[in-house]
Write an enzyme that holds these catalytic residues in place. Structure first.
Site, PDB file in Angstrom:
ATOM      1  CB  SER A  90      -9.069 -12.231   3.736  1.00  0.00           C
ATOM      2  OG  SER A  90      -8.964 -10.867   4.051  1.00  0.00           O
ATOM      3  CD  GLU A 147      -5.381  -0.507  -5.693  1.00  0.00           C
ATOM      4  OE1 GLU A 147      -6.276  -1.236  -5.229  1.00  0.00           O
ATOM      5  OE2 GLU A 147      -5.452   0.014  -6.818  1.00  0.00           O
TER       6      GLU A 147
END
Ligand SMILES: *Cc1c(COP(=O)(O)O)cnc(C)c1O
Length: 321
Positions: A80, A206
Site C-alpha cells: 500500500s 493497531e
C-alpha cells in the site's frame, strides 16, 4: 526462542548489513508528552529514516541476501505504499530491478516516490483484486523473487533493528509501544527488545477499525478481516502472517487499539509540539500512550514513530480538523 522464524542473532546480522546504508534515526523527547502521561517517553523517529519509514530496513536486509541469479532477474513486491518505496530504494542501491504492485488509490506521494526510486509500478484495485495473486503471477511469468511486506524472516529481522538501535541509544525500557499492520515491525522489535531487555513489556498498537491482530492474539488463531476503513493506511492489513504471528504470540504482552480520532489528535500533537510530520499510521504507538489507552505512569517507555509519508494536502486537512 526455539521454533520461531528468527532469533536475535538475525537482527544483529541485519544491523550490520544496514550499518552503512540506513540512517541512525534520532530519539526525541517531549516535556509536554511526559507531563501528559506522567512517564518518560522516548520517541524513536523512523519518520526520519531513508524513504520516510522503517520499511527500508527490512527491504534492504531482504534484498541484500538474494543470490546473484535472483538479483539479475529482479524482485516484485506488493504494498500500500511504504514497502513499495523501500523495495524500490533498496533495489536502486543494490542495482536490482524492482516491480511494485500498488493499489490505484495509494497516496500519490507514495506512488511518485516509488517511481522516483526506479520502481516499475503495476496498479490494482484493492477492493476487488487480490494483490497477492497478481504479485505471484508476475513472479512466475518473469522469474521475479516475491518480497512480501511483513511475513518473511529477513523482513522481520530488518525491522527488529529499530528496537535494537533504540535500546542501545537510550538504555533499558519498562515498556515498548509498536504499531502493527502485518506485524513485521512488532515481531522483529519484540525479538530484539526481549533479548536485550527481557523485563520490557512489548505492546502492539493497531487501528480500532481493523483489530484483526488483537482478535488473533486473544483467540490464538489468525483472524482475517475485510480491508478496514481507517486513516492509518500503513496498517490496513487483513491479517498477520504465520511468521509474525508465532513471534507475537510468544513474545508480545498485549495488543491495544486506537481510533482515527485519537490518531488525528496525536498527529496534531506531533506537528504542534514536536514540529514534525508523522503519517497517521506512525501515530498509533504514541496515541496509545498520549490518549491513556496504555497506562505508562512512572515508566520509561519507548515509542516507535514508524513513518512520515503523508500527502501534504491530507496533512493540512487533518491538522485543521
Ligand atoms: C508498514 C507500516 C506499518 C506496519 O508495519 P507491519 O510490519 O506491517 O506491522 C506501520 N507504520 C508504517 C509507517 C508503515 O509503513
Amino acid at each position: 526462542m526455539m521454533g520461531l522464524s528468527i532469533n536475535y542473532e538475525e537482527v544483529c546480522k541485519a544491523a550490520l548489513r544496514l550499518k552503512t546504508v540506513a540512517h541512525l534515526t534520532p530519539v526525541l523527547r517531549s516535556k509536554t508528552a511526559n507531563q501528559i502521561t506522567g512517564s518518560e517517553l522516548f520517541f524513536k523517529c523512523e519518520n526520519f529514516q531513508r524513504m520516510g519509514a522503517f520499511k527500508f530496513r527490512g527491504a534492504f536486509n531482504a534484498l541484500a541476501q538474494l543470490s546473484e541469479e535472483q538479483r539479475s532477474k529482479g524482485v516484485v513486491a506488493f504494498s500500500s505504499g511504504n514497502h513499495a518505496q523501500a523495495i524500490a530504494l533498496a533495489g536502486q542501491l543494490l542495482q536490482i530491478p524492482t516491480t511494485i504492485v500498488m493499489p490505484q488509490d495509494a497516496p500519490p506521494i507514495k506512488i511518485a516516490a516509488s517511481k522516483g526510486y526506479g520502481g516499475n509500478i503495476v496498479f490494482y484495485n484493492r477492493y476487488t483484486e487480490d494483490r497477492e495473486a497478481i504479485g505471484q503471477k508476475l513472479a512466475e511469468t518473469y522469474s521475479l523473487t516475491l518480497i512480501p511486506p511483513f511475513n518473511h524472516p529477513h523482513i522481520i529481522a530488518g525491522q527488529g533493528t529499530v528496537a535494537k538501535e533504540l535500546i542501545e541509544q537510550i538504555g533499558e525500557l519498562d515498556m515498548l509501544l509498536v504499531c502493527l499492520g502485518g506485524g513485521g515491525l512488532l515481531s522483529g522489535c519484540a525479538i530484539a527488545a526481549k533479548a536485550l531487555n527481557p523485563e520490557c513489556r512489548v505492546i502492539g498498537v493497531e487501528p480500532e477499525a481493523g483489530n484483526d491482530a488483537q482478535q488473533s492474539f486473544r483467540t490464538g488463531q489468525i483472524v482475517k478481516i475485510a480491508t478496514p476503513n481507517t486513516i492509518a493506511d500503513g496498517a490496513q492489513t487483513q491479517a498477520v502472517g504465520h511468521h509474525t504471528f508465532a513471534i507475537i504470540q510468544a513474545l508480545v504482552d498485549d495488543i491495544v487499539t486506537v481510533s482515527d480520532a485519537q490518531l488525528i489528535k496525536t498527529l496534531k500533537f506531533f506537528a504542534e509540539r514536536m514540529k514534525m510530520v508523522v503519517e497517521p499510521t506512525g501515530c498509533l504507538a504514541a496515541a496509545a500512550a498520549l490518549e491513556g489507552i496504555v497506562q505508562t505512569e512512572g515508566k520509561r517507555v519507548g515509542i516507535i514513530v514508524s513513518g512520515g509519508n503523508i500527502d501534504l494536502k491530507q496533512f493540512a486537512q487533518l491538522v485543521s480538523l
